[in-house]
Scaffold this motif. Structure first.
Motif, PDB file in Angstrom:
ATOM      1  N   ARG A 227      36.675  31.880  38.952  1.00 39.87           N
ATOM      2  CA  ARG A 227      36.155  32.981  38.151  1.00 39.87           C
ATOM      3  C   ARG A 227      35.293  33.918  38.990  1.00 39.87           C
ATOM      4  NH1 ARG A 227      34.284  33.163  32.007  1.00 39.87           N
ATOM      5  NH2 ARG A 227      33.131  35.129  32.045  1.00 39.87           N
ATOM      6  N   ALA A 228      34.509  33.360  39.902  1.00 40.06           N
ATOM      7  CA  ALA A 228      33.646  34.202  40.735  1.00 40.06           C
ATOM      8  C   ALA A 228      34.477  35.156  41.595  1.00 40.06           C
ATOM      9  CB  ALA A 228      32.757  33.330  41.619  1.00 40.06           C
ATOM     10  N   VAL A 229      35.637  34.708  42.057  1.00 41.73           N
ATOM     11  CA  VAL A 229      36.509  35.562  42.862  1.00 41.73           C
ATOM     12  C   VAL A 229      37.005  36.733  42.023  1.00 41.73           C
ATOM     13  CG1 VAL A 229      38.727  35.661  44.072  1.00 41.73           C
ATOM     14  CG2 VAL A 229      37.198  33.708  44.414  1.00 41.73           C
ATOM     15  N   VAL A 230      37.418  36.447  40.794  1.00 40.79           N
ATOM     16  CA  VAL A 230      37.911  37.504  39.918  1.00 40.79           C
ATOM     17  C   VAL A 230      36.788  38.489  39.594  1.00 40.79           C
ATOM     18  CG1 VAL A 230      38.941  38.003  37.660  1.00 40.79           C
ATOM     19  CG2 VAL A 230      39.687  35.995  38.964  1.00 40.79           C
ATOM     20  N   GLU A 231      35.590  37.976  39.349  1.00 45.29           N
ATOM     21  CA  GLU A 231      34.463  38.863  39.060  1.00 45.29           C
ATOM     22  C   GLU A 231      34.160  39.777  40.244  1.00 45.29           C
ATOM     23  OE1 GLU A 231      32.042  35.997  35.894  1.00 45.29           O
ATOM     24  OE2 GLU A 231      31.599  35.897  38.052  1.00 45.29           O
ATOM     25  N   GLU A 232      34.263  39.245  41.462  1.00 47.54           N
ATOM     26  CA  GLU A 232      34.024  40.067  42.641  1.00 47.54           C
ATOM     27  C   GLU A 232      35.111  41.133  42.805  1.00 47.54           C
ATOM     28  OE1 GLU A 232      32.745  42.034  45.737  1.00 47.54           O
ATOM     29  OE2 GLU A 232      31.566  40.592  44.573  1.00 47.54           O
ATOM     30  N   ARG A 233      36.336  40.798  42.509  1.00 40.60           N
ATOM     31  CA  ARG A 233      37.406  41.787  42.585  1.00 40.60           C
ATOM     32  C   ARG A 233      37.193  42.888  41.551  1.00 40.60           C
ATOM     33  NH1 ARG A 233      42.858  38.081  43.561  1.00 40.60           N
ATOM     34  NH2 ARG A 233      42.243  37.288  45.612  1.00 40.60           N
ATOM     35  N   ILE A 234      36.694  42.527  40.392  1.00 43.25           N
ATOM     36  CA  ILE A 234      36.394  43.533  39.369  1.00 43.25           C
ATOM     37  C   ILE A 234      35.312  44.476  39.869  1.00 43.25           C
ATOM     38  CG2 ILE A 234      35.342  43.855  37.082  1.00 43.25           C
ATOM     39  CD1 ILE A 234      36.817  41.293  36.212  1.00 43.25           C
ATOM     40  N   ARG A 235      34.266  43.926  40.459  1.00 42.32           N
ATOM     41  CA  ARG A 235      33.181  44.779  40.971  1.00 42.32           C
ATOM     42  C   ARG A 235      33.697  45.691  42.083  1.00 42.32           C
ATOM     43  NH1 ARG A 235      30.147  39.951  39.960  1.00 42.32           N
ATOM     44  NH2 ARG A 235      30.510  39.199  42.102  1.00 42.32           N
ATOM     45  N   ALA A 236      34.571  45.162  42.943  1.00 46.03           N
ATOM     46  CA  ALA A 236      35.106  45.984  44.023  1.00 46.03           C
ATOM     47  C   ALA A 236      35.943  47.138  43.479  1.00 46.03           C
ATOM     48  CB  ALA A 236      35.954  45.121  44.964  1.00 46.03           C
ATOM     49  N   LEU A 237      36.736  46.876  42.460  1.00 45.75           N
ATOM     50  CA  LEU A 237      37.546  47.931  41.862  1.00 45.75           C
ATOM     51  C   LEU A 237      36.654  48.962  41.150  1.00 45.75           C
ATOM     52  CD1 LEU A 237      40.484  45.767  40.482  1.00 45.75           C
ATOM     53  CD2 LEU A 237      40.700  47.584  42.169  1.00 45.75           C
ATOM     54  N   GLU A 238      35.596  48.492  40.553  1.00 52.29           N
ATOM     55  CA  GLU A 238      34.667  49.425  39.904  1.00 52.29           C
ATOM     56  C   GLU A 238      33.993  50.331  40.937  1.00 52.29           C
ATOM     57  OE1 GLU A 238      33.391  46.762  35.977  1.00 52.29           O
ATOM     58  OE2 GLU A 238      32.239  46.600  37.848  1.00 52.29           O
ATOM     59  N   ARG A 239      33.623  49.756  42.093  1.00 50.50           N
ATOM     60  CA  ARG A 239      33.014  50.571  43.151  1.00 50.50           C
ATOM     61  C   ARG A 239      34.004  51.591  43.678  1.00 50.50           C
ATOM     62  NH1 ARG A 239      30.831  45.452  44.677  1.00 50.50           N
ATOM     63  NH2 ARG A 239      32.470  45.196  46.258  1.00 50.50           N
ATOM     64  N   GLU A 240      35.262  51.160  43.862  1.00 56.98           N
ATOM     65  CA  GLU A 240      36.285  52.076  44.339  1.00 56.98           C
ATOM     66  C   GLU A 240      36.491  53.220  43.346  1.00 56.98           C
ATOM     67  OE1 GLU A 240      39.842  49.912  45.137  1.00 56.98           O
ATOM     68  OE2 GLU A 240      38.873  48.524  46.550  1.00 56.98           O
ATOM     69  N   GLY A 241      36.451  52.889  42.051  1.00 56.29           N
ATOM     70  CA  GLY A 241      36.633  53.927  41.042  1.00 56.29           C
ATOM     71  C   GLY A 241      35.508  54.945  41.039  1.00 56.29           C
ATOM     72  N   ARG A 242      34.273  54.504  41.267  1.00 54.21           N
ATOM     73  CA  ARG A 242      33.128  55.438  41.288  1.00 54.21           C
ATOM     74  C   ARG A 242      33.164  56.313  42.545  1.00 54.21           C
ATOM     75  NH1 ARG A 242      30.418  50.750  39.282  1.00 54.21           N
ATOM     76  NH2 ARG A 242      29.681  50.238  41.389  1.00 54.21           N
ATOM     77  N   ALA A 243      33.739  55.752  43.620  1.00 57.78           N
ATOM     78  CA  ALA A 243      33.757  56.510  44.887  1.00 57.78           C
ATOM     79  C   ALA A 243      34.817  57.604  44.876  1.00 57.78           C
ATOM     80  CB  ALA A 243      34.028  55.559  46.058  1.00 57.78           C
TER      81      ALA A 243
END
Length: 244
Positions: A227-243
């Motif tokens: 689950r922690a891996v999936v949560e980190e991937r979600i955060r990475a995609l969110e950062r990419e979207g804001r950038a």
């Protein structure tokens, strides 16, 4: 003078087959209870003239399939493509129930047999065609297996791997992994790989929506869920979207 190893080979094969026969007789009542309907007419037609139909009708499906699978592996060792493919087909005609035969047979068809047809200096176009033909043959074989196995995620995962590794088809792989992930009993990684494939295909918004849906269903106390891996991937995609 023939070597002792060579002399022992027929005895070893005979002993193996004899063991399979003995086990089959012991398991025959259980086999009949699990599959009272037996093979369908298409399977019997495939076996006709190949020395297995009567034994299959008599309830020895496991031992007949085991014998054909042994022959498939011997042909595989000799790199005899036509014989390997024929014995794989006869194996599942004798007994379609073990997923092992379908999954490993598909791997031989997709990965091994095309390589045997190719020379080291084969042009790229020829390689592409031969590999694609083997992949499509394996995919058709797995689709045939799904007639009996139905909602088994392992079949869709295998198909996804062939799409990705042999055809370079990320879209096809993503579809297969999604179908696997949505089935009962699917391994957790199927959903993660589907999300990663969406990201690699340039569809980050879809990947983010998918992983948000997935993470809500993942147990926090099961290491396999990651689950922690999936949560980190979600955060990475969110950062990419804001950038962007």
């Amino acid at each position: 003078m023939p070597s002792s190893v060579a002399n022992s080979r027929p005895f070893q094969l005979g002993a193996t087959f004899a063991t399979l026969v003995g086990v089959a007789f012991l398991l025959r009542p259980l086999e009949q209870a699990l599959a009272p309907a037996g093979p369908d007419p298409g399977q019997l037609a495939t076996l006709a003239g190949r020395g297995g139909a009567l034994a299959v009708l008599g309830g020895l499906r496991s031992v007949v399939a085991g014998g054909f699978w042994l022959k498939a592996n011997l042909a595989w060792e000799r790199r005899e493509a036509a014989a390997t493919a024929e014995m794989i087909a006869l194996t599942v005609a004798a007994d379609e129930r073990p997923a092992y035969f379908w999954l490993n047979g598909a791997r031989m068809l997709a990965y091994d047999l095309p390589e045997w047809r190719l020379e080291a200096a084969a042009p790229a176009a020829v390689r592409h065609q031969v590999v694609a033909e083997g992949a499509q043959q394996a995919l058709r074989f797995l689709e045939q297996g799904r007639r009996w196995h139905g909602a088994d995620p392992a079949f869709f995962i295998e198909m996804g791997n062939i799409h990705l590794r042999r055809l370079g088809d990320g879209e096809g792989a993503a579809r297969c992994y999604r179908r696997a992930a949505e089935l009962p009993g699917a391994p957790y990684y199927a959903a993660r790989i589907h999300g990663e494939l969406l990201r690699e295909l340039g569809r980050p918004a879809e990947a983010l929506a998918w992983l948000r849906q997935v993470v809500a269903q993942l147990p926090a106390d099961d290491p396999a869920a990651r689950r922690a891996v999936v949560e980190e991937r979600i955060r990475a995609l969110e950062r990419e979207g804001r950038a962007r």
